[in-house]
Scaffold this motif. Sequence first.
Motif, PDB file in Angstrom:
ATOM      1  N   GLY A 151       5.676  -4.758  12.540  1.00  0.00           N
ATOM      2  CA  GLY A 151       4.559  -4.414  11.677  1.00  0.00           C
ATOM      3  C   GLY A 151       4.945  -4.509  10.218  1.00  0.00           C
ATOM      4  O   GLY A 151       6.128  -4.592   9.870  1.00  0.00           O
ATOM      5  N   GLN A 152       3.962  -4.485   9.378  1.00  0.00           N
ATOM      6  CA  GLN A 152       4.190  -4.572   7.941  1.00  0.00           C
ATOM      7  C   GLN A 152       3.572  -3.372   7.261  1.00  0.00           C
ATOM      8  O   GLN A 152       2.394  -3.062   7.474  1.00  0.00           O
ATOM      9  CB  GLN A 152       3.574  -5.866   7.390  1.00  0.00           C
ATOM     10  CG  GLN A 152       3.754  -6.044   5.887  1.00  0.00           C
ATOM     11  CD  GLN A 152       3.122  -7.323   5.384  1.00  0.00           C
ATOM     12  OE1 GLN A 152       2.598  -8.101   6.176  1.00  0.00           O
ATOM     13  NE2 GLN A 152       3.165  -7.532   4.078  1.00  0.00           N
ATOM     14  N   GLU A 153       4.359  -2.672   6.466  1.00  0.00           N
ATOM     15  CA  GLU A 153       3.875  -1.489   5.760  1.00  0.00           C
ATOM     16  C   GLU A 153       3.541  -1.840   4.317  1.00  0.00           C
ATOM     17  O   GLU A 153       4.287  -2.536   3.642  1.00  0.00           O
ATOM     18  CB  GLU A 153       4.916  -0.366   5.785  1.00  0.00           C
ATOM     19  CG  GLU A 153       4.927   0.447   7.055  1.00  0.00           C
ATOM     20  CD  GLU A 153       5.767   1.705   6.932  1.00  0.00           C
ATOM     21  OE1 GLU A 153       5.520   2.653   7.702  1.00  0.00           O
ATOM     22  OE2 GLU A 153       6.668   1.752   6.072  1.00  0.00           O
ATOM     23  N   THR A 154       2.390  -1.334   3.878  1.00  0.00           N
ATOM     24  CA  THR A 154       1.993  -1.478   2.480  1.00  0.00           C
ATOM     25  C   THR A 154       1.509  -0.135   1.979  1.00  0.00           C
ATOM     26  O   THR A 154       1.165   0.758   2.765  1.00  0.00           O
ATOM     27  CB  THR A 154       0.869  -2.525   2.328  1.00  0.00           C
ATOM     28  OG1 THR A 154      -0.214  -2.170   3.186  1.00  0.00           O
ATOM     29  CG2 THR A 154       1.362  -3.920   2.696  1.00  0.00           C
ATOM     30  N   ASP A 155       1.467   0.014   0.675  1.00  0.00           N
ATOM     31  CA  ASP A 155       1.070   1.289   0.078  1.00  0.00           C
ATOM     32  C   ASP A 155      -0.366   1.213  -0.422  1.00  0.00           C
ATOM     33  O   ASP A 155      -0.790   0.206  -0.997  1.00  0.00           O
ATOM     34  CB  ASP A 155       2.004   1.637  -1.092  1.00  0.00           C
ATOM     35  CG  ASP A 155       1.671   2.998  -1.685  1.00  0.00           C
ATOM     36  OD1 ASP A 155       2.213   3.998  -1.192  1.00  0.00           O
ATOM     37  OD2 ASP A 155       0.857   3.047  -2.636  1.00  0.00           O
ATOM     38  N   TYR A 156      -1.113   2.304  -0.168  1.00  0.00           N
ATOM     39  CA  TYR A 156      -2.461   2.418  -0.723  1.00  0.00           C
ATOM     40  C   TYR A 156      -2.681   3.862  -1.168  1.00  0.00           C
ATOM     41  O   TYR A 156      -2.640   4.786  -0.347  1.00  0.00           O
ATOM     42  CB  TYR A 156      -3.537   2.022   0.288  1.00  0.00           C
ATOM     43  CG  TYR A 156      -4.950   2.217  -0.244  1.00  0.00           C
ATOM     44  CD1 TYR A 156      -5.512   1.282  -1.112  1.00  0.00           C
ATOM     45  CD2 TYR A 156      -5.691   3.358   0.074  1.00  0.00           C
ATOM     46  CE1 TYR A 156      -6.780   1.466  -1.631  1.00  0.00           C
ATOM     47  CE2 TYR A 156      -6.965   3.548  -0.443  1.00  0.00           C
ATOM     48  CZ  TYR A 156      -7.510   2.606  -1.296  1.00  0.00           C
ATOM     49  OH  TYR A 156      -8.767   2.805  -1.822  1.00  0.00           O
ATOM     50  N   ASN A 157      -2.854   4.043  -2.445  1.00  0.00           N
ATOM     51  CA  ASN A 157      -3.136   5.371  -3.001  1.00  0.00           C
ATOM     52  C   ASN A 157      -2.084   6.392  -2.574  1.00  0.00           C
ATOM     53  O   ASN A 157      -2.393   7.555  -2.274  1.00  0.00           O
ATOM     54  CB  ASN A 157      -4.526   5.831  -2.557  1.00  0.00           C
ATOM     55  CG  ASN A 157      -5.118   6.887  -3.480  1.00  0.00           C
ATOM     56  OD1 ASN A 157      -4.542   7.202  -4.527  1.00  0.00           O
ATOM     57  ND2 ASN A 157      -6.253   7.430  -3.099  1.00  0.00           N
ATOM     58  N   GLY A 158      -0.823   5.950  -2.507  1.00  0.00           N
ATOM     59  CA  GLY A 158       0.271   6.855  -2.175  1.00  0.00           C
ATOM     60  C   GLY A 158       0.485   7.083  -0.696  1.00  0.00           C
ATOM     61  O   GLY A 158       1.313   7.910  -0.303  1.00  0.00           O
ATOM     62  N   VAL A 159      -0.221   6.348   0.148  1.00  0.00           N
ATOM     63  CA  VAL A 159      -0.090   6.503   1.601  1.00  0.00           C
ATOM     64  C   VAL A 159       0.301   5.161   2.204  1.00  0.00           C
ATOM     65  O   VAL A 159      -0.228   4.110   1.822  1.00  0.00           O
ATOM     66  CB  VAL A 159      -1.412   6.997   2.236  1.00  0.00           C
ATOM     67  CG1 VAL A 159      -1.285   7.077   3.759  1.00  0.00           C
ATOM     68  CG2 VAL A 159      -1.789   8.363   1.668  1.00  0.00           C
ATOM     69  N   SER A 168      -5.202  -8.023  21.153  1.00  0.00           N
ATOM     70  CA  SER A 168      -6.611  -7.870  20.790  1.00  0.00           C
ATOM     71  C   SER A 168      -6.857  -8.058  19.297  1.00  0.00           C
ATOM     72  O   SER A 168      -7.980  -7.882  18.824  1.00  0.00           O
ATOM     73  CB  SER A 168      -7.114  -6.492  21.223  1.00  0.00           C
ATOM     74  OG  SER A 168      -6.330  -5.467  20.630  1.00  0.00           O
ATOM     75  N   GLY A 169      -5.797  -8.375  18.550  1.00  0.00           N
ATOM     76  CA  GLY A 169      -5.961  -8.588  17.121  1.00  0.00           C
ATOM     77  C   GLY A 169      -5.163  -7.600  16.302  1.00  0.00           C
ATOM     78  O   GLY A 169      -4.261  -6.914  16.808  1.00  0.00           O
ATOM     79  N   LYS A 170      -5.502  -7.480  15.026  1.00  0.00           N
ATOM     80  CA  LYS A 170      -4.772  -6.604  14.118  1.00  0.00           C
ATOM     81  C   LYS A 170      -5.296  -5.173  14.188  1.00  0.00           C
ATOM     82  O   LYS A 170      -6.469  -4.943  14.433  1.00  0.00           O
ATOM     83  CB  LYS A 170      -4.878  -7.115  12.673  1.00  0.00           C
ATOM     84  CG  LYS A 170      -4.142  -8.415  12.417  1.00  0.00           C
ATOM     85  CD  LYS A 170      -4.212  -8.806  10.951  1.00  0.00           C
ATOM     86  CE  LYS A 170      -3.417 -10.095  10.704  1.00  0.00           C
ATOM     87  NZ  LYS A 170      -3.445 -10.492   9.270  1.00  0.00           N
ATOM     88  N   THR A 171      -4.366  -4.235  13.951  1.00  0.00           N
ATOM     89  CA  THR A 171      -4.708  -2.822  13.861  1.00  0.00           C
ATOM     90  C   THR A 171      -4.030  -2.246  12.628  1.00  0.00           C
ATOM     91  O   THR A 171      -2.847  -2.502  12.370  1.00  0.00           O
ATOM     92  CB  THR A 171      -4.236  -2.048  15.114  1.00  0.00           C
ATOM     93  OG1 THR A 171      -4.877  -2.575  16.265  1.00  0.00           O
ATOM     94  CG2 THR A 171      -4.589  -0.570  14.994  1.00  0.00           C
ATOM     95  N   TYR A 172      -4.792  -1.466  11.879  1.00  0.00           N
ATOM     96  CA  TYR A 172      -4.264  -0.811  10.683  1.00  0.00           C
ATOM     97  C   TYR A 172      -4.243   0.691  10.943  1.00  0.00           C
ATOM     98  O   TYR A 172      -5.198   1.250  11.501  1.00  0.00           O
ATOM     99  CB  TYR A 172      -5.127  -1.126   9.465  1.00  0.00           C
ATOM    100  CG  TYR A 172      -5.177  -2.598   9.142  1.00  0.00           C
ATOM    101  CD1 TYR A 172      -4.280  -3.162   8.247  1.00  0.00           C
ATOM    102  CD2 TYR A 172      -6.120  -3.428   9.752  1.00  0.00           C
ATOM    103  CE1 TYR A 172      -4.317  -4.530   7.958  1.00  0.00           C
ATOM    104  CE2 TYR A 172      -6.168  -4.788   9.472  1.00  0.00           C
ATOM    105  CZ  TYR A 172      -5.269  -5.328   8.572  1.00  0.00           C
ATOM    106  OH  TYR A 172      -5.303  -6.667   8.299  1.00  0.00           O
TER     107      TYR A 172
END
Length: 544
Positions: A151-159, A168-172
């Motif tokens: 998996g790949q981790e990215t930051d959004y608003n400190g989370v 079945s595809g992508k899951t976030y």
Amino acid sequence: MSEKKRGILNPVIIGAAVIVAGGVVGYLYLKGVFSDATSPLASAKVVPDEALMTGMISTDPKAWGQLQQFGTPEAQAAINKGLNDFNKQMTAESKIDYAKDIYPWLGSVMFAVLPSDPNQPSKQNLLMVVGIKDKISAWNFSNKIKSQIKGQETDYNGVKILETTGSSGKTYSAVLNDHLVLAPERKAVEQAIDTFKGQPSFAKKENAASILSKGVDVQNTLAQIYIPEYGNVIQQLIASNPNSPPLPPQSLAQLKQVKSLVMGLGVDNSGLRMKAIGKVDPSLIKVEYKPTPGKVVAQFPLETIALISGQGISRGWAAVVAESQKNSQLQQQLDQYRQQMKTSYNLDLDKDIFGWMDGEFALAAISSNQGFLAQFGFGGALVFKTSDRQTAEATLAKIDAIAQTNSITVAERNVQGKTVKEWKLPSQEILLGYGWLDNESVFVAVGSSLIDVMVTNSNSLDGSESFKAIAGSLQKPNIGYFYVDMDKTMSLVNRNLAAAQNNPIPAEANAILTSIRGIGMTATQPDASTSQMEMLLALKPKTK
């Protein structure tokens, strides 16, 4: 010396106790003892307020285990096969064992339906909110997943948002304190993070806190659905579907006055029971609620397959007429119907048709293997109770006269002391008949065999074990019943399929259907602003 030692040791002991207590509290916190993450209201606090509705799915194995008391061996085998296939698929993809890896930390599961993307209106936009009851077990599970799935981790608003790709595809997904949020679209997770950080939540919507806290009272709850702004939800769903015709402004205004709707599904000794509670503006209720006496059911025979009963057709018609005074389109339609009835049949739609239908009524499908009904296996019958027998008789006489102008013969026959009138085709086959069962009850039945059954009726429906088991546990008083005997229905379905030489019902589907004893449904109105509906899917007890 000893006093001094005690003075020195006391702070040490107290400090150690504080550290131990703090460690215990911290451990208990991580184990979720002080967490309210599993409640619907807590989960709804991380759901964006744009959500149209939310629902909770039970994670209690005891509740789901109640289903084991029902069903034939074939039905149980079909259900177990489905569960095993699901577990095998999960294990094949990620080597996850639900009982060991997920259940220890899984506190609750909420799903939320978010507005669809305007560019993809047919694609559902779902957000899952999973309550974490044991952070230690959840941490262990997270580490296992990260070691197995890339998996790949990215930051959004400190989370941190984790993006994974499966069959079945992508899951976030993201962890928000006591909740794990997941969605097939990144934007949905971002909205949940914004909500967690302080943006308006679903829990703050009008009526939401009340229905999320109370829910619906059913035994062994399996699922609950919450819609705090029902009218707005319907409006948005229609707007997002380009194929839906626009609603008239009057209808839209009425829908918006439906304040909230909450539904619950549970298991009790009779089967699967669903209840729904709607809160409405009292001014919307155009027909005064009057519970039905329930006597009309007794006027149908044991051979009844399905039945719909109610009361006060005339009051319902009067409400429609009153509403037409504010709706020119509706008024135009009613005037057209009135004119057609007057011109074609010399009947007054308001007086001759609906005016005398002021009592209980019921429509039923009844088994029959005689006459022309033999090819179908059933026929239909109606019963109307009225306080205006004179108008009813005058209307029926007018309809008889119309039938006679269309090559139908109307003749009288005596059945056990009761006079019935029958319509005969040119072939002398009896099409239908009608008569009075008592001073206030007129019946209409299709086919000569059903005419006799309705008049004689030695074994009535309300005394049957099937009706009592299926409809007997529904709330009373009520507005009437919707009732289906599944055994009789399946017998007809299988017979007609065999006669038509079509493919039979698949074995697994047939196993499930034959484990259903019947369906019962009713509604009631406990007060001017509350409407309730209850449905029972009556299941057969488990057999060896």
